[in-house]
Design an enzyme around this catalytic site. Structure first.
Site, PDB file in Angstrom:
ATOM      1  N   CYS A 140       0.823  -1.211   0.000  1.00  0.00           N
ATOM      2  CA  CYS A 140       0.000   0.000   0.000  1.00  0.00           C
ATOM      3  C   CYS A 140       0.859   1.264   0.000  1.00  0.00           C
ATOM      4  O   CYS A 140       0.607   2.200  -0.771  1.00  0.00           O
ATOM      5  CB  CYS A 140      -0.929  -0.006   1.211  1.00  0.00           C
ATOM      6  N   HIS A 220      -2.672   5.349   6.445  1.00  0.00           N
ATOM      7  CA  HIS A 220      -1.290   5.812   6.640  1.00  0.00           C
ATOM      8  C   HIS A 220      -1.243   7.290   6.252  1.00  0.00           C
ATOM      9  O   HIS A 220      -2.047   7.758   5.441  1.00  0.00           O
ATOM     10  CB  HIS A 220      -0.318   5.097   5.697  1.00  0.00           C
TER      11      HIS A 220
HETATM   12  P1  NAD Z   1      -5.320 -10.929   6.055  1.00  0.00           P
HETATM   13  O1  NAD Z   1      -4.748 -11.627   7.222  1.00  0.00           O
HETATM   14  O2  NAD Z   1      -6.397  -9.928   6.261  1.00  0.00           O
HETATM   15  O3  NAD Z   1      -5.870 -11.999   5.001  1.00  0.00           O
HETATM   16  C1  NAD Z   1      -5.163 -13.146   4.654  1.00  0.00           C
HETATM   17  C2  NAD Z   1      -6.137 -14.282   4.489  1.00  0.00           C
HETATM   18  O4  NAD Z   1      -5.430 -15.443   4.032  1.00  0.00           O
HETATM   19  C3  NAD Z   1      -6.829 -14.664   5.808  1.00  0.00           C
HETATM   20  O5  NAD Z   1      -8.199 -14.865   5.540  1.00  0.00           O
HETATM   21  C4  NAD Z   1      -6.144 -15.989   6.182  1.00  0.00           C
HETATM   22  O6  NAD Z   1      -6.996 -16.834   6.910  1.00  0.00           O
HETATM   23  C5  NAD Z   1      -5.853 -16.569   4.824  1.00  0.00           C
HETATM   24  N1  NAD Z   1      -4.795 -17.586   4.786  1.00  0.00           N
HETATM   25  C6  NAD Z   1      -3.817 -17.839   5.667  1.00  0.00           C
HETATM   26  N2  NAD Z   1      -3.056 -18.865   5.245  1.00  0.00           N
HETATM   27  C7  NAD Z   1      -3.558 -19.257   4.051  1.00  0.00           C
HETATM   28  C8  NAD Z   1      -3.222 -20.276   3.124  1.00  0.00           C
HETATM   29  N3  NAD Z   1      -2.193 -21.088   3.321  1.00  0.00           N
HETATM   30  N4  NAD Z   1      -3.984 -20.411   2.012  1.00  0.00           N
HETATM   31  C9  NAD Z   1      -5.040 -19.601   1.777  1.00  0.00           C
HETATM   32  N5  NAD Z   1      -5.402 -18.618   2.629  1.00  0.00           N
HETATM   33  C10 NAD Z   1      -4.671 -18.442   3.757  1.00  0.00           C
HETATM   34  O7  NAD Z   1      -4.080 -10.284   5.294  1.00  0.00           O
HETATM   35  P2  NAD Z   1      -4.108  -9.054   4.299  1.00  0.00           P
HETATM   36  O8  NAD Z   1      -4.037  -7.802   5.097  1.00  0.00           O
HETATM   37  O9  NAD Z   1      -5.187  -9.222   3.325  1.00  0.00           O
HETATM   38  O10 NAD Z   1      -2.671  -9.200   3.613  1.00  0.00           O
HETATM   39  C11 NAD Z   1      -2.467 -10.094   2.547  1.00  0.00           C
HETATM   40  C12 NAD Z   1      -1.234  -9.645   1.779  1.00  0.00           C
HETATM   41  O11 NAD Z   1      -1.476  -8.333   1.290  1.00  0.00           O
HETATM   42  C13 NAD Z   1       0.052  -9.548   2.592  1.00  0.00           C
HETATM   43  O12 NAD Z   1       1.158  -9.823   1.750  1.00  0.00           O
HETATM   44  C14 NAD Z   1       0.085  -8.095   2.998  1.00  0.00           C
HETATM   45  O13 NAD Z   1       1.383  -7.632   3.287  1.00  0.00           O
HETATM   46  C15 NAD Z   1      -0.455  -7.455   1.734  1.00  0.00           C
HETATM   47  N6  NAD Z   1      -1.048  -6.125   1.943  1.00  0.00           N
HETATM   48  C16 NAD Z   1      -1.809  -5.855   3.048  1.00  0.00           C
HETATM   49  C17 NAD Z   1      -2.297  -4.583   3.217  1.00  0.00           C
HETATM   50  C18 NAD Z   1      -3.084  -4.207   4.438  1.00  0.00           C
HETATM   51  O14 NAD Z   1      -2.949  -3.106   4.912  1.00  0.00           O
HETATM   52  N7  NAD Z   1      -3.923  -5.063   4.973  1.00  0.00           N
HETATM   53  C19 NAD Z   1      -2.065  -3.607   2.270  1.00  0.00           C
HETATM   54  C20 NAD Z   1      -1.343  -3.929   1.109  1.00  0.00           C
HETATM   55  C21 NAD Z   1      -0.828  -5.198   0.969  1.00  0.00           C
END
Ligand code: NAD
Length: 352
Positions: A140, A220
């Protein structure tokens, strides 16, 4: 139709699934979850086929009364491309599975750059990822910085970027994250990882970043100084930023004094989940001192990468050129309608 699988249906995955479904040239094959919870049942209610990400946990879905369409491997096999939105590090573990089924995949910003073939930002390097197997849609913060750097670089040239990132401690549902009542230099040492991450998009850019974490969940906030290779006036820079499709230059009359007010505006505007896909740049903060540009921008961490994932799908598969894809994504998501009505200074009340 491009058949898209979503592996990992949390904060990012569920938003990407909705955005993909809105695209006229894409369909969601299904979404993979590790366990039944409110998001799993929400996916089923929306009509997404649910796939089990972890074989041993399949019985848990049956116990919760949630139907499963198959295993994640089947989802990967049936998809033209997978968006992996699993927690940081899991995407790298999944890379082998995607290679096994010869299905290209998009990983997210939490993954290391050396795991992937290329990093992606639609505004900055759309044309560089066609045909790659594993592409990372940058985080992000890096997305927010890249959207700002690209037009400034093209229009004026950049000598150096200095950015201080005041980061939210966690997302609203991350009850275990902090700080609760503190202000943390994070990391204490310089640079924070964000500068090197921006260099995965702009390899030759001189950029230093500092990071802090604060007890907030909304957005942020970036305090930016860019030394340009030219001396435009502030109004010219403001116009340039206003002309970009994923930057919202906040007019003073809107009275948005912080992230809370921006979120309120997004809610009032009927944005899904009160998402803010654009960089929000305070118009009055855009200032020039010689060749130094200063500004504040707020970044909605949960959603600014969502349109980027949609564009990355077309970019990797070679399905549209940059402008075509960005326009199609923006139109389908409603991003091109903007967050606020436009009003000229002449129309604004005198006491604004
Ligand atoms: P999150 O924890 O909200 O969602 C991840 C999901 O994946 C959860 O539902 C979890 O149960 C599931 N999961 C866990 N292990 C798994 C597996 N082996 N197979 C399938 N599903 C599985 O996380 P998020 O915030 O959505 O982040 C996901 C990615 O996006 C990360 O790389 C993070 O750094 C990136 N990201 C997050 C944000 C943010 O602010 N939330 C912003 C930009 C990028």
């Amino acid at each position: 139709m491009i058949r898209v699988g979503i592996n990992g249906y949390g904060t990012i995955g569920k938003r990407v699934a909705d955005a993909v479904r809105q695209q006229p040239d894409m369909e969601v094959v299904g979404v993979a979850k590790t366990r039944p919870n409110f998001e799993a049942s929400g996916a089923v209610e929306k009509g997404f086929d649910l796939y089990a990400a972890v074989e041993e946990r399949k019985p848990l879905f049956a116990e919760a009364g949630i139907d499963i369409a198959g295993d994640v491997e089947e989802l990967v096999e049936e998809s033209d491309i997978v968006v992996d939105a699993c927690p940081s590090g899991i995407g790298a573990d999944n890379a082998e599975m995607y290679a096994e089924y010869d299905t290209p995949a998009l990983l997210q910003g939490g993954e290391d750059e050396d795991v992937v073939d290329a990093s992606f930002n639609a505004r900055s390097n759309y044309d560089t990822v066609a045909g790659e197997d594993l592409v990372r849609v940058v985080s992000c913060n890096t997305t927010g910085l890249s959207r700002l750097v690209a037009p400034l670089q093209e229009e004026y040239g950049i000598e150096k970027v200095r950015a201080t990132l005041v980061r939210r401690g966690g997302d609203p549902a991350q009850s275990g994250r902090g700080p609760i009542n503190d202000i943390l230099p994070n990391p204490v040492s310089l640079p924070s990882h964000h500068g090197p991450d921006v260099n995965t998009i702009f390899p030759d850019l001189a950029i230093d970043t500092l990071g802090l974490k604060v007890p907030a969940t909304l957005m942020h906030m970036h305090s930016i100084n860019v030394t340009l290779e030219a001396e435009p006036d502030a109004a010219e820079v403001r116009d340039l930023l206003e002309s970009q499709s994923r930057t919202f230059v906040i007019p003073e009359w809107l009275g948005l004094d912080g992230a809370g007010a921006i979120k309120e505006l997004a809610q009032d505007a009927g944005r899904p989940r009160a998402d803010i896909w654009e960089n929000c740049i305070w118009g009055e903060s855009v200032s020039m001192e010689g060749s130094d540009l200063y500004l504040f921008q707020a970044i909605h961490q949960e959603s600014d990468v969502v349109p980027e994932n949609v564009d990355a799908i077309r970019a990797v598969l070679g399905e549209a050129d940059q402008q075509e894809s960005i326009e199609r994504t923006n139109e389908a998501m409603g991003l091109d309608e903007g967050l606020a009505p436009t009003r000229t200074a002449a129309e604004a009340p005198a006491d604004d």
